[in-house]
Write an enzyme that holds these catalytic residues in place. Sequence first.
Site, PDB file in Angstrom:
ATOM      1  N   LYS A 109     -12.146  -4.460   1.279  1.00 50.04           N
ATOM      2  CA  LYS A 109     -11.700  -3.655   2.417  1.00 50.04           C
ATOM      3  C   LYS A 109     -12.657  -2.477   2.527  1.00 50.04           C
ATOM      4  O   LYS A 109     -12.783  -1.684   1.589  1.00 50.04           O
ATOM      5  CB  LYS A 109     -10.274  -3.175   2.182  1.00 50.04           C
ATOM      6  CG  LYS A 109      -9.758  -2.279   3.283  1.00 50.04           C
ATOM      7  CD  LYS A 109      -8.307  -1.936   3.068  1.00 50.04           C
ATOM      8  CE  LYS A 109      -7.812  -0.999   4.134  1.00 50.04           C
ATOM      9  NZ  LYS A 109      -6.439  -0.569   3.867  1.00 50.04           N
TER      10      LYS A 109
ATOM     11  N   ARG B  97     -11.105   7.955   2.901  1.00 50.03           N
ATOM     12  CA  ARG B  97     -10.815   6.915   1.916  1.00 50.03           C
ATOM     13  C   ARG B  97     -12.080   6.439   1.180  1.00 50.03           C
ATOM     14  O   ARG B  97     -12.111   5.358   0.610  1.00 50.03           O
ATOM     15  CB  ARG B  97     -10.145   5.720   2.604  1.00 50.03           C
ATOM     16  CG  ARG B  97      -8.917   6.064   3.451  1.00 50.03           C
ATOM     17  CD  ARG B  97      -7.913   4.926   3.452  1.00 50.03           C
ATOM     18  NE  ARG B  97      -6.912   4.963   4.503  1.00 50.03           N
ATOM     19  CZ  ARG B  97      -5.871   5.784   4.522  1.00 50.03           C
ATOM     20  NH1 ARG B  97      -5.692   6.675   3.554  1.00 50.03           N
ATOM     21  NH2 ARG B  97      -4.994   5.732   5.508  1.00 50.03           N
TER      22      ARG B  97
ATOM     23  N   TYR C  30      -4.312  -9.150  15.795  1.00 50.49           N
ATOM     24  CA  TYR C  30      -3.330  -8.645  16.770  1.00 50.49           C
ATOM     25  C   TYR C  30      -3.328  -9.515  18.022  1.00 50.49           C
ATOM     26  O   TYR C  30      -2.485  -9.354  18.894  1.00 50.49           O
ATOM     27  CB  TYR C  30      -3.624  -7.176  17.103  1.00 50.49           C
ATOM     28  CG  TYR C  30      -3.589  -6.326  15.849  1.00 50.49           C
ATOM     29  CD1 TYR C  30      -2.378  -5.936  15.289  1.00 50.49           C
ATOM     30  CD2 TYR C  30      -4.761  -5.974  15.177  1.00 50.49           C
ATOM     31  CE1 TYR C  30      -2.335  -5.212  14.108  1.00 50.49           C
ATOM     32  CE2 TYR C  30      -4.745  -5.257  13.999  1.00 50.49           C
ATOM     33  CZ  TYR C  30      -3.525  -4.876  13.465  1.00 50.49           C
ATOM     34  OH  TYR C  30      -3.487  -4.180  12.292  1.00 50.49           O
TER      35      TYR C  30
ATOM     36  N   LYS D  31     -12.411  -7.494   5.232  1.00 51.05           N
ATOM     37  CA  LYS D  31     -11.831  -6.635   6.260  1.00 51.05           C
ATOM     38  C   LYS D  31     -12.759  -5.464   6.536  1.00 51.05           C
ATOM     39  O   LYS D  31     -13.211  -4.850   5.567  1.00 51.05           O
ATOM     40  CB  LYS D  31     -10.483  -6.141   5.733  1.00 51.05           C
ATOM     41  CG  LYS D  31      -9.748  -5.178   6.632  1.00 51.05           C
ATOM     42  CD  LYS D  31      -8.460  -4.798   5.963  1.00 51.05           C
ATOM     43  CE  LYS D  31      -7.661  -3.882   6.856  1.00 51.05           C
ATOM     44  NZ  LYS D  31      -6.394  -3.517   6.275  1.00 51.05           N
TER      45      LYS D  31
ATOM     46  N   CYS E  94       0.849  -1.186   0.000  1.00 47.64           N
ATOM     47  CA  CYS E  94       0.000   0.000   0.000  1.00 47.64           C
ATOM     48  C   CYS E  94       0.881   1.230   0.000  1.00 47.64           C
ATOM     49  O   CYS E  94       2.099   1.135   0.093  1.00 47.64           O
ATOM     50  CB  CYS E  94      -0.934  -0.008   1.214  1.00 47.64           C
ATOM     51  SG  CYS E  94      -2.332   1.131   0.990  1.00 47.64           S
TER      52      CYS E  94
ATOM     53  N   CYS F 248      -3.842   6.094  -0.071  1.00 47.15           N
ATOM     54  CA  CYS F 248      -3.388   4.786  -0.547  1.00 47.15           C
ATOM     55  C   CYS F 248      -3.076   4.784  -2.038  1.00 47.15           C
ATOM     56  O   CYS F 248      -2.702   3.753  -2.599  1.00 47.15           O
ATOM     57  CB  CYS F 248      -4.440   3.717  -0.233  1.00 47.15           C
ATOM     58  SG  CYS F 248      -4.871   3.661   1.516  1.00 47.15           S
TER      59      CYS F 248
ATOM     60  N   GLU G 237     -16.227  -7.063  -5.585  1.00 44.30           N
ATOM     61  CA  GLU G 237     -14.787  -6.868  -5.350  1.00 44.30           C
ATOM     62  C   GLU G 237     -14.076  -8.220  -5.264  1.00 44.30           C
ATOM     63  O   GLU G 237     -13.005  -8.413  -5.829  1.00 44.30           O
ATOM     64  CB  GLU G 237     -14.549  -6.091  -4.036  1.00 44.30           C
ATOM     65  CG  GLU G 237     -14.905  -4.607  -4.096  1.00 44.30           C
ATOM     66  CD  GLU G 237     -13.876  -3.773  -4.843  1.00 44.30           C
ATOM     67  OE1 GLU G 237     -12.904  -4.322  -5.379  1.00 44.30           O
ATOM     68  OE2 GLU G 237     -14.057  -2.531  -4.883  1.00 44.30           O
TER      69      GLU G 237
ATOM     70  N   CYS H 101      -0.182   4.374   1.764  1.00 47.63           N
ATOM     71  CA  CYS H 101      -0.536   5.431   2.723  1.00 47.63           C
ATOM     72  C   CYS H 101       0.519   5.712   3.783  1.00 47.63           C
ATOM     73  O   CYS H 101       0.636   6.842   4.245  1.00 47.63           O
ATOM     74  CB  CYS H 101      -1.898   5.166   3.345  1.00 47.63           C
ATOM     75  SG  CYS H 101      -2.037   3.560   4.101  1.00 47.63           S
TER      76      CYS H 101
ATOM     77  N   SER I  49      -7.550  -3.285  13.916  1.00 50.19           N
ATOM     78  CA  SER I  49      -7.089  -2.635  15.139  1.00 50.19           C
ATOM     79  C   SER I  49      -8.225  -2.207  16.068  1.00 50.19           C
ATOM     80  O   SER I  49      -8.119  -2.338  17.293  1.00 50.19           O
ATOM     81  CB  SER I  49      -6.230  -1.423  14.772  1.00 50.19           C
ATOM     82  OG  SER I  49      -6.965  -0.523  13.968  1.00 50.19           O
TER      83      SER I  49
HETATM   84  C1  PBG Z   1      -3.633   0.951   4.968  1.00 48.79           C
HETATM   85  C2  PBG Z   1      -4.134   0.008   5.947  1.00 48.79           C
HETATM   86  C3  PBG Z   1      -5.030   0.267   6.969  1.00 48.79           C
HETATM   87  C4  PBG Z   1      -5.168  -0.920   7.673  1.00 48.79           C
HETATM   88  C5  PBG Z   1      -4.371  -1.865   7.066  1.00 48.79           C
HETATM   89  N1  PBG Z   1      -3.739  -1.276   5.970  1.00 48.79           N
HETATM   90  C6  PBG Z   1      -5.664   1.528   7.379  1.00 48.79           C
HETATM   91  C7  PBG Z   1      -6.514   2.262   6.476  1.00 48.79           C
HETATM   92  O1  PBG Z   1      -6.975   1.816   5.425  1.00 48.79           O
HETATM   93  O2  PBG Z   1      -6.759   3.424   6.833  1.00 48.79           O
HETATM   94  C8  PBG Z   1      -6.000  -1.089   8.885  1.00 48.79           C
HETATM   95  C9  PBG Z   1      -5.654  -2.259   9.698  1.00 48.79           C
HETATM   96  C10 PBG Z   1      -6.175  -2.207  11.075  1.00 48.79           C
HETATM   97  O3  PBG Z   1      -6.945  -1.324  11.465  1.00 48.79           O
HETATM   98  O4  PBG Z   1      -5.791  -3.107  11.828  1.00 48.79           O
HETATM   99  N2  PBG Z   1      -3.797   0.607   3.658  1.00 48.79           N
END
Ligand code: PBG
Length: 326
Positions: free
Chosen positions: A196, A218, A314, A249, A121, A131, A234, A123, A275
């Site tokens: 995603k 985004r 995690y 995701k 990616c 991204c 997708e 970002c 996260s």
């Molecule tokens: C960036 C990316 C993100 C996550 C994984 N890759 C953040 C986003 O899209 O803003 C999030 C992963 C997570 O929250 O654990 N491409």
Amino acid sequence: MSFPAKRLRRLRTSEKMRELVQQTTLSPKDFICPVFVQEDLKTRIKVETMTEIERLPIKDVNEEIEEISDLGIPAIMLFGIPTQKDEEGSSAFDENGVVQKAISQIRENFGDKIVIMADVCLCQFTSTGHCGIIHKNKIDNDVSLNTLAKIAVSQAKAGVDTVSPSAMMDGQVAAIRKALDEEGFTDVSIMSHSAKHRSNFYAPFRNAAECAPKFGDRSTYQVPYTNAREAMQEVETDINEGVDIVMIKPALSYLDLIAETRRRFNIPVAAYSVSGEYALVKAASQLGYVNENNITSEILTSIKRAGADMIVTYFAKSASKFLQQS
Ligand code: PBG
């Protein structure tokens, strides 16, 4: 007096009976463990928003992989935090970039003992925090594809097993597959962040990886969480472009989409428990409102029950520890 025709409690009479009929099982082998590596870092630093998660200097990576591998976890997902950001995200495809260095070091030390996956990616690497590459005030899909392909090839040169595009640019799987094949990396697999979503659950990660967008959000590239059919498109598009593993995701609020993907397609399905899902559990358990391990076990089991073959989480290390003890 009439008896119930069917007594489901018969198969719940003892611990051993319950074990015998247990349908969904959880194992460290289901997990992919995220690892954050930061350039020019001297010692590990804690991620404020994600208790017990750290950013590592390159020199600590081997020790971390050793621990992950000893727990029986088969794969890692690398995220890099570079020192230099620019409009092109050029540190993302630098042969001496932080992710490339980590990959080659892990490959050298661990051979085939662990599957090395890396995020593809922009970002973390762009000054804009987006991204994709901005061109004429827009996130330019096709310009971004070239860069994503370059990142994947640079990671392949360093020895990655699986590249994991998460930019949500249209055609990213096809562009990456073509570039990898042309460079002779026909064995490098692609696990795409296929569906995603534009999720509020990513907030803690942005502190972990310093990748918050500097303006806007985004929503022009990530899937709206209202649109299940669009998510399936997708997934289907990625399959048509030659993806090896698809991913949904986030995970917990998207179990319907995991189940639907599992039903519709004959391809390995990954789920990314992100996260925010981690942070919610951590916060509630720190307050003593829930038991962390029990709730983690239930959440991860539900993601498998929905149909995921593997989970990026995690909790990979902590869950593997309690699973080994049980
Ligand atoms: C960036 C990316 C993100 C996550 C994984 N890759 C953040 C986003 O899209 O803003 C999030 C992963 C997570 O929250 O654990 N491409």
